[in-house]
Design an enzyme around this catalytic site. Structure first.
Site, PDB file in Angstrom:
ATOM      1  N   LYS A 160      20.967  45.242  94.680  1.00  9.19           N
ATOM      2  CA  LYS A 160      20.433  45.837  93.458  1.00  9.19           C
ATOM      3  C   LYS A 160      21.368  46.880  92.855  1.00  9.19           C
ATOM      4  O   LYS A 160      21.202  47.251  91.696  1.00  9.19           O
ATOM      5  CB  LYS A 160      19.052  46.409  93.725  1.00  9.19           C
ATOM      6  CG  LYS A 160      18.052  45.307  94.037  1.00  9.19           C
ATOM      7  CD  LYS A 160      16.630  45.770  93.975  1.00  9.19           C
ATOM      8  CE  LYS A 160      15.668  44.611  94.146  1.00  9.19           C
ATOM      9  NZ  LYS A 160      15.627  44.106  95.540  1.00  9.19           N
TER      10      LYS A 160
HETATM   11  C1  PLP Z   1      15.008  43.012  95.802  1.00  8.02           C
HETATM   12  C2  PLP Z   1      15.531  42.304  96.971  1.00  8.02           C
HETATM   13  C3  PLP Z   1      15.381  40.919  97.102  1.00  8.02           C
HETATM   14  C4  PLP Z   1      14.610  40.115  96.092  1.00  8.02           C
HETATM   15  O1  PLP Z   1      15.255  40.032  94.847  1.00  8.02           O
HETATM   16  P1  PLP Z   1      14.432  39.591  93.549  1.00  8.02           P
HETATM   17  O2  PLP Z   1      15.422  39.673  92.437  1.00  8.02           O
HETATM   18  O3  PLP Z   1      13.301  40.543  93.391  1.00  8.02           O
HETATM   19  O4  PLP Z   1      13.960  38.212  93.813  1.00  8.02           O
HETATM   20  C5  PLP Z   1      15.951  40.316  98.199  1.00  8.02           C
HETATM   21  N1  PLP Z   1      16.605  41.011  99.143  1.00  8.02           N
HETATM   22  C6  PLP Z   1      16.766  42.345  99.043  1.00  8.02           C
HETATM   23  C7  PLP Z   1      17.473  43.065 100.129  1.00  8.02           C
HETATM   24  C8  PLP Z   1      16.251  43.039  97.962  1.00  8.02           C
HETATM   25  O5  PLP Z   1      16.411  44.344  97.883  1.00  8.02           O
END
Ligand code: PLP
Length: 430
Positions: free
Chosen positions: A106
């Site tokens: 993210k």
């Molecule tokens: C947020 C997150 C996901 C999921 O991603 P999305 O875009 O919400 O589907 C998967 N793995 C980790 C470590 C995350 O932080």
């Protein structure tokens, strides 16, 4: 390029879409059409750097709303860490998205969004709201930390994020505030949406969302799909991406890349037992549910917000979804087995989310004649889920200094019930 909301097709420009986050009708912003990149871009993609690819992709969505002399250095700053496709074993690569400041994927979206918002807001004060099931909040906090004129409010579910994740949410101080809500992620998301839509608050503050509902989070996440292709092109095989999914922002960004012309054999939507999308692909019925807690907690989502965008991309036809996406779901026990198996075979350590993606790839290869290379998106460093990974492997794993530094700091949170009025009252007063 024009942007439209997924619900009533409200029109917007990119500035407004980024600053608002959510459209006035409650829908999510989508570009009028997905830009297609020229063939020459793909012909020489392996000669380009990550920020160069990032610039081309971002420019296709932003056009002239951000001048090149601003966008180029912005992309260099956003993508100032590596995203290697690491070979795990024959035909399986891990696209390591965790080398940013908070060690989760993210960071990519949050760093871009923070810079873009700051550019578009032209120094006017703003409040950014983000509900998080773990990693969003810390990436957003890191992306916005000390950005002039912007205050960040994070809502996270009490006791449902890992101890380290909690430290990464609650130890920033300054312009970053964390609400610790007695409830589930879905409660946090609901309260965040309500805050953003609150007419009284909107008169008092300029509010915006930092969840994956913001289009500025999605655009940069498309970049690393191209970057994976650039790294693996020489193998000369088609690519299958397995995406560990919760709100489906990551997968939707992959679909953007695909529509932009990236050659992809299939996407695997890999989930834990919160399997709303795999179920939808199977039955054609979209049935949101209350989320259930798992060891891959960043994917504990019972009503994935980006379903609305995917529906828009596929004109609400499940058959069109099925042409390019397969969905598989896995239990915590299977996830732990996968962490063990991969470690024992290869010494590569997966985090629980990457392990779910690994399981998805395996299942894909079992059920098809494909001779593709599989790429699993490794969305977090395994040390972010230390307790689970160490218990599963029955041994200590090393923790990068970047993460240790958070552990040494002191937690500061605002504790609240999952009660909108209670949160709102505090929100107004601080
Ligand atoms: C947020 C997150 C996901 C999921 O991603 P999305 O875009 O919400 O589907 C998967 N793995 C980790 C470590 C995350 O932080």
């Amino acid at each position: 390029m024009k942007y439209f909301s997924t619900r009533n097709k409200l029109e917007s420009n990119i500035n407004n879409a980024v600053l608002k986050g959510l459209a006035a009708d409650g829908g999510l912003f989508m570009p009028e059409q997905i830009p297609v990149l020229p063939k020459e871009f793909f012909d020489t993609i392996e000669e380009k750097t990550l920020p160069e690819i990032g610039f081309v992709v971002a420019k296709a969505f932003l056009e002239d709303s951000v001048p090149d002399e601003v966008l180029k250095p912005m992309m260099e700053e956003v993508l100032n860490f590596e995203i290697p496709a690491v070979k795990v074993k024959e035909n399986i690569y891990s696209l390591e998205l965790f080398h940013g400041p908070t060690m989760a994927f993210k960071d990519v979206g949050a760093r871009f969004m923070a810079r873009l918002m700051s550019y578009f807001s032209e120094g006017k004060p703003m409040r950014v709201i983000a509900a998080t099931s773990g990693d969003t909040g810390s990436a957003v906090a890191s992306g916005f930390f000390e950005v002039e004129g912007i205050d960040v409010f994070i809502l996270y579910p009490e006791g449902k994020v890992s101890p380290l994740q909690e430290k990464q949410l609650t130890t920033w101080g300054k312009n970053i505030k964390a609400f610790e809500i007695k409830g589930a992620f879905d409660d946090c998301q609901a309260i965040a949406k309500q805050l953003l839509a609150d007419e009284e608050l909107k008169k008092q503050f300029t509010l915006t969302s930092a969840n994956s509902i913001n289009i500025a989070r999605l655009i940069p996440q498309s970049i690393y799909y191209f970057w994976a292709y650039a790294q693996l092109k020489k193998i000369g095989k088609p690519i299958v991406f397995s995406v560990p999914s919760g709100n489906f922002g990551n997968l939707t960004a992959g679909l953007f890349a695909y529509k932009m012309g990236l050659p992809v054999e299939k996407f695997v939507a890999s989930t834990n037992i919160n399997n709303i999308i795999p179920k939808y692909l199977e039955s054609g019925k979209y049935e949101p549910k209350e989320s259930q807690q798992t060891i891959s907690n960043a994917m504990d989502v019972g009503n994935p917000s980006n379903y609305e965008r995917m529906k828009d991309l596929f004109h609400d036809k499940v058959e069109s979804f099925r042409e390019i996406i397969l969905g598989y779901d896995f239990t915590d026990d299977q996830t732990k087995e996968a962490i063990k198996e991969v470690y024992n075979q290869t010494k590569y350590i997966l985090d629980p989310h990457g392990a779910v993606a690994y399981l998805g790839l395996n299942k894909y290869f079992q059920n098809s004649e494909s001779n593709a290379v599989g790429v699993l998106l490794e969305t977090a460093h395994p040390a972010k889920f230390l307790e689970v990974v160490e218990e599963t492997l029955q041994q200590k794993i090393s923790v990068p200094e970047k993460l240790e530094a958070f552990n040494r700091k002191e937690k500061k949170s605002i504790k609240c019930n999952k009660d909108y009025d209670e949160v709102k009252k505090i929100f107004k007063e601080i």
